[in-house]
Design a protein around this motif. Structure first.
Motif, mmCIF file in Angstrom:
data_model
loop_
_atom_site.group_PDB
_atom_site.id
_atom_site.type_symbol
_atom_site.label_atom_id
_atom_site.label_comp_id
_atom_site.label_asym_id
_atom_site.label_seq_id
_atom_site.Cartn_x
_atom_site.Cartn_y
_atom_site.Cartn_z
ATOM 1 N N SER A 128 0.832 -1.197 0.000
ATOM 2 C CA SER A 128 0.000 0.000 0.000
ATOM 3 C C SER A 128 0.872 1.253 0.000
ATOM 4 O O SER A 128 0.565 2.239 -0.692
ATOM 5 C CB SER A 128 -0.935 -0.003 1.215
ATOM 6 O OG SER A 128 -1.796 1.116 1.190
ATOM 7 N N SER A 219 -7.813 3.473 2.446
ATOM 8 C CA SER A 219 -8.689 2.374 2.054
ATOM 9 C C SER A 219 -8.141 1.715 0.794
ATOM 10 O O SER A 219 -7.541 2.379 -0.068
ATOM 11 C CB SER A 219 -10.106 2.886 1.802
ATOM 12 O OG SER A 219 -10.163 3.626 0.590
ATOM 13 N N GLN A 220 -8.349 0.417 0.672
ATOM 14 C CA GLN A 220 -7.885 -0.299 -0.514
ATOM 15 C C GLN A 220 -8.625 0.164 -1.760
ATOM 16 O O GLN A 220 -8.068 0.156 -2.866
ATOM 17 C CB GLN A 220 -8.045 -1.805 -0.310
ATOM 18 C CG GLN A 220 -7.112 -2.399 0.731
ATOM 19 C CD GLN A 220 -5.660 -2.131 0.406
ATOM 20 O OE1 GLN A 220 -5.250 -2.071 -0.754
ATOM 21 N NE2 GLN A 220 -4.850 -1.949 1.452
ATOM 22 N N SER A 221 -9.881 0.570 -1.603
ATOM 23 C CA SER A 221 -10.642 1.083 -2.742
ATOM 24 C C SER A 221 -9.972 2.327 -3.314
ATOM 25 O O SER A 221 -9.836 2.481 -4.539
ATOM 26 C CB SER A 221 -12.077 1.413 -2.315
ATOM 27 O OG SER A 221 -12.720 0.294 -1.752
ATOM 28 N N SER A 261 -12.461 8.120 -0.015
ATOM 29 C CA SER A 261 -12.611 6.821 0.639
ATOM 30 C C SER A 261 -13.985 6.652 1.258
ATOM 31 O O SER A 261 -14.508 5.528 1.347
ATOM 32 C CB SER A 261 -11.528 6.646 1.717
ATOM 33 O OG SER A 261 -10.243 6.562 1.137
ATOM 34 N N LYS A 266 -17.686 -0.100 3.133
ATOM 35 C CA LYS A 266 -16.656 -0.810 3.870
ATOM 36 C C LYS A 266 -16.531 -2.254 3.416
ATOM 37 O O LYS A 266 -15.449 -2.850 3.463
ATOM 38 C CB LYS A 266 -16.959 -0.748 5.369
ATOM 39 C CG LYS A 266 -16.820 0.638 5.974
ATOM 40 C CD LYS A 266 -17.052 0.609 7.475
ATOM 41 C CE LYS A 266 -16.871 2.001 8.075
ATOM 42 N NZ LYS A 266 -17.100 1.998 9.553
ATOM 43 N N ASP A 269 -13.895 -2.639 0.753
ATOM 44 C CA ASP A 269 -12.537 -2.635 1.305
ATOM 45 C C ASP A 269 -12.198 -3.978 1.945
ATOM 46 O O ASP A 269 -11.097 -4.514 1.770
ATOM 47 C CB ASP A 269 -12.390 -1.530 2.358
ATOM 48 C CG ASP A 269 -12.040 -0.187 1.728
ATOM 49 O OD1 ASP A 269 -11.499 -0.191 0.612
ATOM 50 O OD2 ASP A 269 -12.306 0.838 2.355
ATOM 51 N N GLN A 270 -13.120 -4.506 2.699
ATOM 52 C CA GLN A 270 -12.886 -5.787 3.354
ATOM 53 C C GLN A 270 -12.648 -6.898 2.338
ATOM 54 O O GLN A 270 -11.771 -7.743 2.516
ATOM 55 C CB GLN A 270 -14.074 -6.128 4.255
ATOM 56 C CG GLN A 270 -14.204 -5.212 5.466
ATOM 57 C CD GLN A 270 -15.481 -5.455 6.250
ATOM 58 O OE1 GLN A 270 -16.355 -6.208 5.817
ATOM 59 N NE2 GLN A 270 -15.604 -4.815 7.403
ATOM 60 N N GLU A 273 -9.147 -6.413 0.848
ATOM 61 C CA GLU A 273 -8.115 -6.770 1.817
ATOM 62 C C GLU A 273 -8.026 -8.283 2.004
ATOM 63 O O GLU A 273 -6.928 -8.844 2.093
ATOM 64 C CB GLU A 273 -8.398 -6.085 3.154
ATOM 65 C CG GLU A 273 -8.168 -4.580 3.128
ATOM 66 C CD GLU A 273 -8.489 -3.909 4.449
ATOM 67 O OE1 GLU A 273 -8.940 -4.617 5.365
ATOM 68 O OE2 GLU A 273 -8.290 -2.687 4.543
#
Length: 315
Positions: A128, A219-221, A261, A266, A269-270, A273
């Motif tokens: 990241s 956030s991964q998004s 974000s 959420k 993102d989960q 991840e």
């Protein structure tokens, strides 16, 4: 004349280095003194960037003469802290032995602090950061070793995360009694105990330090979007050949991470991840177990308490 006590903190990356640098090593009322405060890039400029035939340890030592004298007179430990001292994960830490030698040449009397983080967690966190720094590769691309038999340029290598090797190398340079290992997980669970252990190893009083989180996880998004921006607009060492070069595109877009974000659920993102964690776990299953067993023996750390890979007979 008695010398100032010196501590070199080399990272690793993503092990609460910013919190330690800003809130412990630079605290005016604490037992440590930092020569550059927020401008730690000066350390990189002096110890990391010079070409091998231009590095001059005597000249650099002279640049810190006043700082060392002030630290000695005030009874403080002079700290030189930069995570780049451990190498850079995306390039496999190719220059970490050279940096270690430079630090030894400049501060032969120093103690050394190395902070470890469970490898799979560290790889994901550093991936990241790689995107934040300007990279555009997917996780698979980041981990891939292209033309492994050529090695024309530095690249990701799991050897960087075999921590026992660099720890032992520093012990060889500075002496086993002056190289200290702690874990990021210890800091997260009990930062007071972490600081107390460090100070005990340096034979100084431990300060009270209420750490405040300094870096907010993206956030991964958002990082998926950042990768696209990096590929199109960024032209730096981690992402060359931008289609439309735009100055500081990575940094400018990164400032929008907070508001953008919040747009994404959420759950997305989960999912991202979990997918990434599954990929890393599958690719590096058991890879670091033997190294961690060696590290546990070298440091006395109970790594099995923190989820590190270990051989069955090492638990």
């Amino acid at each position: 004349m008695e010398q100032a006590k010196v501590l070199i903190h080399i990272g690793y990356h993503k092990t609460a280095t910013s919190a330690l640098q800003k809130q412990l090593f630079s605290a005016s009322d604490g037992p440590f003194a930092s020569p550059h405060g927020e401008q730690k890039y000066v350390l990189s400029n002096r110890f990391v960037l010079p070409q091998p035939l231009t590095f001059d340890s005597s000249a650099i030592r002279e640049q810190y003469a006043d700082f060392l004298e002030t630290s000695r007179n005030s009874g403080k430990v002079a700290v030189f802290s930069h995570e780049r001292f451990s190498g850079y994960p995306a390039s496999g830490g190719f220059d970490s032995p050279m940096i270690a030698q430079r630090l030894k040449q400049t501060f032969p009397e120093a103690h050394v602090l190395i902070v470890f983080r469970e490898q799979l967690s560290s790889i994901l966190s550093m991936y990241s950061q790689y995107i934040t720094d300007g990279g555009h590769k997917s996780l698979k691309g980041y981990l891939a070793q292209i033309e492994p038999m050529m090695r024309r340029v530095p690249m990701f290598s799991p050897d960087f995360y075999r921590y026992d090797r660099l720890f032992k190398y520093y012990q060889t340079l500075f002496g086993p009694e002056r190289v200290h290992g702690l874990t990021y997980e210890q800091f997260v669970q009990d930062s007071d105990a972490f600081v107390s252990r460090l100070c005990k190893s340096l034979d100084i009083s431990s300060p009270q330090c209420a750490f405040v989180k300094t870096n907010t996880k993206r956030s991964q998004s958002f990082q998926v979007l950042q990768r696209g921006v990096n590929r199109i607009f960024s032209n730096n060492q981690l992402s060359t050949g931008a289609l439309i070069p735009f100055p500081y595109a990575t940094r400018r877009f990164g400032k929008l991470s907070g508001p953008i974000s919040r747009i994404f659920p959420k759950g997305l993102d989960q999912m991202l991840e979990q997918r990434m964690a599954k990929l890393v776990a599958a690719q590096f299953e058991g890879t670091f177990a033997e190294s961690n067993a060696n590290l546990q023996e070298l440091t006395g750390l109970q790594l099995d308490n923190y989820g590190y890979q270990l051989p069955p007979d090492a638990h």
